[in-house]
Design a protein around this motif. Structure first.
Motif, mmCIF file in Angstrom:
data_model
loop_
_atom_site.group_PDB
_atom_site.id
_atom_site.type_symbol
_atom_site.label_atom_id
_atom_site.label_comp_id
_atom_site.label_asym_id
_atom_site.label_seq_id
_atom_site.Cartn_x
_atom_site.Cartn_y
_atom_site.Cartn_z
ATOM 1 N N HIS A 52 58.284 -3.085 38.825
ATOM 2 C CA HIS A 52 58.026 -3.350 40.244
ATOM 3 C C HIS A 52 58.280 -2.071 41.030
ATOM 4 O O HIS A 52 59.398 -1.551 41.034
ATOM 5 C CB HIS A 52 58.931 -4.471 40.757
ATOM 6 C CG HIS A 52 58.683 -4.821 42.184
ATOM 7 N ND1 HIS A 52 57.584 -5.535 42.582
ATOM 8 C CD2 HIS A 52 59.379 -4.532 43.302
ATOM 9 C CE1 HIS A 52 57.624 -5.681 43.892
ATOM 10 N NE2 HIS A 52 58.708 -5.080 44.349
ATOM 11 N N GLU A 53 57.227 -1.567 41.654
ATOM 12 C CA GLU A 53 57.281 -0.318 42.412
ATOM 13 C C GLU A 53 57.885 0.783 41.537
ATOM 14 O O GLU A 53 57.384 1.056 40.466
ATOM 15 C CB GLU A 53 58.040 -0.520 43.727
ATOM 16 C CG GLU A 53 57.331 -1.480 44.665
ATOM 17 C CD GLU A 53 58.090 -1.730 45.954
ATOM 18 O OE1 GLU A 53 59.110 -1.062 46.208
ATOM 19 O OE2 GLU A 53 57.640 -2.599 46.710
ATOM 20 N N ASP A 54 58.980 1.391 41.975
ATOM 21 C CA ASP A 54 59.597 2.479 41.216
ATOM 22 C C ASP A 54 60.706 1.997 40.293
ATOM 23 O O ASP A 54 61.479 2.801 39.781
ATOM 24 C CB ASP A 54 60.181 3.522 42.173
ATOM 25 C CG ASP A 54 59.116 4.188 43.018
ATOM 26 O OD1 ASP A 54 57.947 4.204 42.584
ATOM 27 O OD2 ASP A 54 59.446 4.700 44.100
ATOM 28 N N TYR A 55 60.807 0.706 40.096
ATOM 29 C CA TYR A 55 61.916 0.131 39.330
ATOM 30 C C TYR A 55 61.410 -0.611 38.106
ATOM 31 O O TYR A 55 60.283 -1.080 38.059
ATOM 32 C CB TYR A 55 62.706 -0.869 40.178
ATOM 33 C CG TYR A 55 63.208 -0.321 41.469
ATOM 34 C CD1 TYR A 55 64.261 0.577 41.501
ATOM 35 C CD2 TYR A 55 62.622 -0.692 42.674
ATOM 36 C CE1 TYR A 55 64.729 1.086 42.695
ATOM 37 C CE2 TYR A 55 63.085 -0.189 43.873
ATOM 38 C CZ TYR A 55 64.140 0.697 43.877
ATOM 39 O OH TYR A 55 64.595 1.201 45.061
ATOM 40 N N LYS A 56 62.306 -0.729 37.164
ATOM 41 C CA LYS A 56 62.147 -1.718 36.102
ATOM 42 C C LYS A 56 63.216 -2.753 36.378
ATOM 43 O O LYS A 56 64.373 -2.416 36.642
ATOM 44 C CB LYS A 56 62.349 -1.102 34.733
ATOM 45 C CG LYS A 56 61.100 -0.440 34.212
ATOM 46 C CD LYS A 56 61.064 -0.455 32.726
ATOM 47 C CE LYS A 56 59.746 0.135 32.270
ATOM 48 N NZ LYS A 56 59.707 0.312 30.844
ATOM 49 N N VAL A 57 62.820 -4.004 36.348
ATOM 50 C CA VAL A 57 63.752 -5.098 36.598
ATOM 51 C C VAL A 57 63.977 -5.817 35.278
ATOM 52 O O VAL A 57 63.041 -6.309 34.657
ATOM 53 C CB VAL A 57 63.193 -6.071 37.661
ATOM 54 C CG1 VAL A 57 64.167 -7.206 37.894
ATOM 55 C CG2 VAL A 57 62.895 -5.333 38.951
ATOM 56 N N VAL A 58 65.220 -5.835 34.855
ATOM 57 C CA VAL A 58 65.616 -6.557 33.652
ATOM 58 C C VAL A 58 66.290 -7.829 34.134
ATOM 59 O O VAL A 58 67.185 -7.780 34.985
ATOM 60 C CB VAL A 58 66.582 -5.711 32.792
ATOM 61 C CG1 VAL A 58 66.969 -6.458 31.530
ATOM 62 C CG2 VAL A 58 65.970 -4.366 32.460
ATOM 63 N N ILE B 202 66.597 -1.002 37.875
ATOM 64 C CA ILE B 202 66.977 0.324 37.411
ATOM 65 C C ILE B 202 65.835 1.283 37.665
ATOM 66 O O ILE B 202 64.671 0.884 37.701
ATOM 67 C CB ILE B 202 67.276 0.281 35.906
ATOM 68 C CG1 ILE B 202 68.371 -0.733 35.667
ATOM 69 C CG2 ILE B 202 67.693 1.613 35.358
ATOM 70 C CD1 ILE B 202 68.280 -1.346 34.330
ATOM 71 N N ASP B 203 66.153 2.567 37.836
ATOM 72 C CA ASP B 203 65.120 3.593 37.952
ATOM 73 C C ASP B 203 64.172 3.492 36.775
ATOM 74 O O ASP B 203 64.605 3.388 35.623
ATOM 75 C CB ASP B 203 65.734 4.995 37.951
ATOM 76 C CG ASP B 203 66.308 5.369 39.288
ATOM 77 O OD1 ASP B 203 65.881 4.789 40.290
ATOM 78 O OD2 ASP B 203 67.182 6.252 39.321
ATOM 79 N N ASP B 204 62.889 3.540 37.054
ATOM 80 C CA ASP B 204 61.875 3.428 36.004
ATOM 81 C C ASP B 204 61.998 4.563 34.991
ATOM 82 O O ASP B 204 61.800 4.371 33.800
ATOM 83 C CB ASP B 204 60.478 3.424 36.638
ATOM 84 C CG ASP B 204 59.393 3.064 35.655
ATOM 85 O OD1 ASP B 204 59.717 2.457 34.611
ATOM 86 O OD2 ASP B 204 58.230 3.380 35.922
ATOM 87 N N ASP B 205 62.369 5.749 35.419
ATOM 88 C CA ASP B 205 62.441 6.904 34.523
ATOM 89 C C ASP B 205 63.573 6.784 33.501
ATOM 90 O O ASP B 205 63.445 7.221 32.373
ATOM 91 C CB ASP B 205 62.666 8.188 35.326
ATOM 92 C CG ASP B 205 61.514 8.460 36.280
ATOM 93 O OD1 ASP B 205 60.413 7.930 36.039
ATOM 94 O OD2 ASP B 205 61.727 9.180 37.265
ATOM 95 N N GLU B 206 64.684 6.199 33.913
ATOM 96 C CA GLU B 206 65.872 6.225 33.075
ATOM 97 C C GLU B 206 65.989 5.082 32.086
ATOM 98 O O GLU B 206 66.797 5.133 31.182
ATOM 99 C CB GLU B 206 67.118 6.238 33.957
ATOM 100 C CG GLU B 206 67.219 7.466 34.803
ATOM 101 C CD GLU B 206 68.525 7.522 35.538
ATOM 102 O OE1 GLU B 206 69.498 6.974 35.045
ATOM 103 O OE2 GLU B 206 68.548 8.132 36.609
ATOM 104 N N VAL B 207 65.209 4.029 32.251
ATOM 105 C CA VAL B 207 65.440 2.821 31.476
ATOM 106 C C VAL B 207 64.704 2.779 30.135
ATOM 107 O O VAL B 207 64.897 1.885 29.356
ATOM 108 C CB VAL B 207 65.098 1.588 32.331
ATOM 109 C CG1 VAL B 207 63.611 1.361 32.362
ATOM 110 C CG2 VAL B 207 65.831 0.372 31.835
#
Length: 147
Positions: free
Chosen positions: A54-60, A73-78
């Protein structure tokens, strides 16, 4: 690992607890943001994975009884840490279970300050700092003894 938000949402989509690590969104924007994320998670079947972009995030996210626990969480780091976040969600639930003796939605609603305190002990400034249930609950037990 940069956790941007933690949300606890009931099956009707009502946010019961929201913890953000940045203040980039206004309260109105947060409300709309949460509604979008919750809709994305609710339409997924049980057979689909527990990660949504979602947008710039990954939602777990993970569902426990009547509550959904969502961590953004930040999309880049996950990329390699999605399972670690699922494990962290499980750790949060186990910690809340230990404190409330089988946590439910009402425990969260009527003890919001305590729940925030527990989350603050486990996650600070977007970083996981504690995963041991006993250690996370120790300061709360000390406060209860003092009063």
């Amino acid at each position: 690992m940069a956790i941007k938000f933690i949300l606890l949402v009931n099956k009707q989509g009502q946010t019961r607890l929201a913890k953000y690590t940045s203040s980039s969104l206004s309260p109105e924007e947060r409300c709309a943001f949460e509604a979008q994320i919750v809709r994305k998670c609710f339409v997924r079947s049980d057979k689909q994975c527990n990660v949504v972009e979602h947008e710039d995030y990954k939602v777990v996210y993970r569902r426990y009884a009547s509550l959904f626990f969502l961590v953004g969480i930040d999309d880049d780091e996950v990329r390699r840490n999605e399972l670690a976040i699922l494990e962290f969600i499980h750790c949060i639930v186990e910690t809340l279970d230990r404190y409330f003796s089988n946590v439910c939605e009402l425990d969260i609603m009527y003890n919001l300050e305590t729940t925030h305190y527990i989350l603050d002990e486990m996650c600070m400034n977007g970083c996981i700092v504690e995963t041991n249930r006993n250690t996370a609950l120790a300061p709360i037990h000390l406060l209860e003894k003092a009063t």
